[in-house]
Design an enzyme around this catalytic site. Structure first.
Site, PDB file in Angstrom:
ATOM      1  N   PHE A 292      84.453  -2.190  45.101  1.00  0.00           N
ATOM      2  CA  PHE A 292      85.028  -2.947  43.982  1.00  0.00           C
ATOM      3  C   PHE A 292      84.375  -4.324  43.865  1.00  0.00           C
ATOM      4  CE2 PHE A 292      88.161  -5.419  41.634  1.00  0.00           C
ATOM      5  CZ  PHE A 292      88.424  -4.554  40.575  1.00  0.00           C
TER       6      PHE A 292
ATOM      7  N   HIS B 285      93.608   5.725  43.989  1.00  0.00           N
ATOM      8  CA  HIS B 285      92.790   4.524  44.228  1.00  0.00           C
ATOM      9  C   HIS B 285      91.312   4.776  43.899  1.00  0.00           C
ATOM     10  CE1 HIS B 285      93.298   0.544  46.082  1.00  0.00           C
ATOM     11  NE2 HIS B 285      92.021   0.637  46.350  1.00  0.00           N
TER      12      HIS B 285
ATOM     13  N   PHE C  17      72.880   1.440  39.731  1.00  0.00           N
ATOM     14  CA  PHE C  17      74.117   2.046  40.229  1.00  0.00           C
ATOM     15  C   PHE C  17      73.808   2.987  41.403  1.00  0.00           C
ATOM     16  CE2 PHE C  17      77.668   5.117  39.971  1.00  0.00           C
ATOM     17  CZ  PHE C  17      78.732   4.242  39.991  1.00  0.00           C
TER      18      PHE C  17
HETATM   19  C1  DLZ Z   1      90.724   0.095  49.342  1.00  0.00           C
HETATM   20  C2  DLZ Z   1      89.528   0.996  49.323  1.00  0.00           C
HETATM   21  C3  DLZ Z   1      89.677   2.395  49.485  1.00  0.00           C
HETATM   22  C4  DLZ Z   1      91.001   3.036  49.676  1.00  0.00           C
HETATM   23  N1  DLZ Z   1      88.626   3.193  49.513  1.00  0.00           N
HETATM   24  C5  DLZ Z   1      87.382   2.680  49.347  1.00  0.00           C
HETATM   25  C6  DLZ Z   1      86.253   3.516  49.349  1.00  0.00           C
HETATM   26  O1  DLZ Z   1      86.300   4.735  49.530  1.00  0.00           O
HETATM   27  N2  DLZ Z   1      85.040   2.927  49.159  1.00  0.00           N
HETATM   28  C7  DLZ Z   1      84.876   1.568  48.963  1.00  0.00           C
HETATM   29  O2  DLZ Z   1      83.744   1.102  48.785  1.00  0.00           O
HETATM   30  N3  DLZ Z   1      85.948   0.763  48.968  1.00  0.00           N
HETATM   31  C8  DLZ Z   1      87.182   1.267  49.165  1.00  0.00           C
HETATM   32  N4  DLZ Z   1      88.275   0.453  49.163  1.00  0.00           N
HETATM   33  C9  DLZ Z   1      88.051  -1.019  49.088  1.00  0.00           C
HETATM   34  C10 DLZ Z   1      87.876  -1.564  47.662  1.00  0.00           C
HETATM   35  O3  DLZ Z   1      86.570  -1.332  47.172  1.00  0.00           O
HETATM   36  C11 DLZ Z   1      88.099  -3.103  47.678  1.00  0.00           C
HETATM   37  O4  DLZ Z   1      87.273  -3.678  48.675  1.00  0.00           O
HETATM   38  C12 DLZ Z   1      89.544  -3.464  47.973  1.00  0.00           C
HETATM   39  O5  DLZ Z   1      90.405  -2.804  47.053  1.00  0.00           O
HETATM   40  C13 DLZ Z   1      89.771  -4.997  47.884  1.00  0.00           C
HETATM   41  O6  DLZ Z   1      89.499  -5.463  46.588  1.00  0.00           O
END
Ligand code: DLZ
Length: 162
Positions: free
Chosen positions: A64, A95, A120
């Site tokens: 994210f 999520h 990407f």
């Molecule tokens: C929280 C979260 C989850 C559940 N899964 C992933 C994932 O599979 N891959 C990834 O890159 N990040 C994940 N995150 C973290 C989110 O990208 C982000 O860092 C948090 O929601 C904090 O903003």
């Protein structure tokens, strides 16, 4: 038709990257996967002539955060392209969908607002095995593919801007 191997491409179709400068932003979530993507991307950039000093690597906590991390790189450095590397694996809750939507739209927006290639390189998979297969496993390495795309897009922009 089988799934494409991400590391198979025609090297002659890739321009020389000797004069190009790249940002690479990598998510540390699922780092056993994303650090392999990073390894592949850096090796491929170098294979096509990019120098160590012209590859700027920065880490963010999760996929994210790739959008803002990539924007920081574009704001504070003079780059030809920014490669975004991450891995989002489907879990039990929605999520996955929200992170994938956020990062996809975020990176798309950066491409258009900065008039710069933001690549990407994010794996969005149903499970860990699918991710491993695409991070140096039997289906190659998405980091390689992202690096090749970055070089091609940077060269395209240079060509058109001249
Ligand atoms: C929280 C979260 C989850 C559940 N899964 C992933 C994932 O599979 N891959 C990834 O890159 N990040 C994940 N995150 C973290 C989110 O990208 C982000 O860092 C948090 O929601 C904090 O903003």
């Amino acid at each position: 038709m089988g799934t494409k191997n991400l590391s198979v491409y025609n090297p002659d179709s890739v321009p020389d990257a000797g004069e190009m400068r790249f940002g690479v932003v990598v998510s540390d979530w699922n780092k056993e996967v994303t650090w392999s993507l990073l390894d592949g991307a850096v090796k491929t950039l170098k294979k096509h002539g990019a120098t160590e000093k012209n590859i700027i690597v920065k880490h963010v906590p999760g996929s994210f955060e790739l959008t803002l991390g990539a924007q920081f790189l574009a704001e504070y450095d003079d780059l030809d392209a920014v490669i975004c590397l991450g891995c989002v694996i489907q879990g039990e809750t929605p999520h996955f969908t929200y992170i994938c939507q956020g990062v996809t739209q975020g990176i798309t927006q950066l491409n258009l607002e900065y008039n710069l290639p933001f690549i990407f390189g994010v794996l969005t998979t149903n499970n860990q095995q699918q991710a491993a297969d695409r991070a140096g496993g039997i289906l190659g390495n998405k980091g390689d593919e992202a690096a090749v795309t970055a070089i091609k897009m940077a060269a395209l922009q240079r060509d058109i801007e001249k």
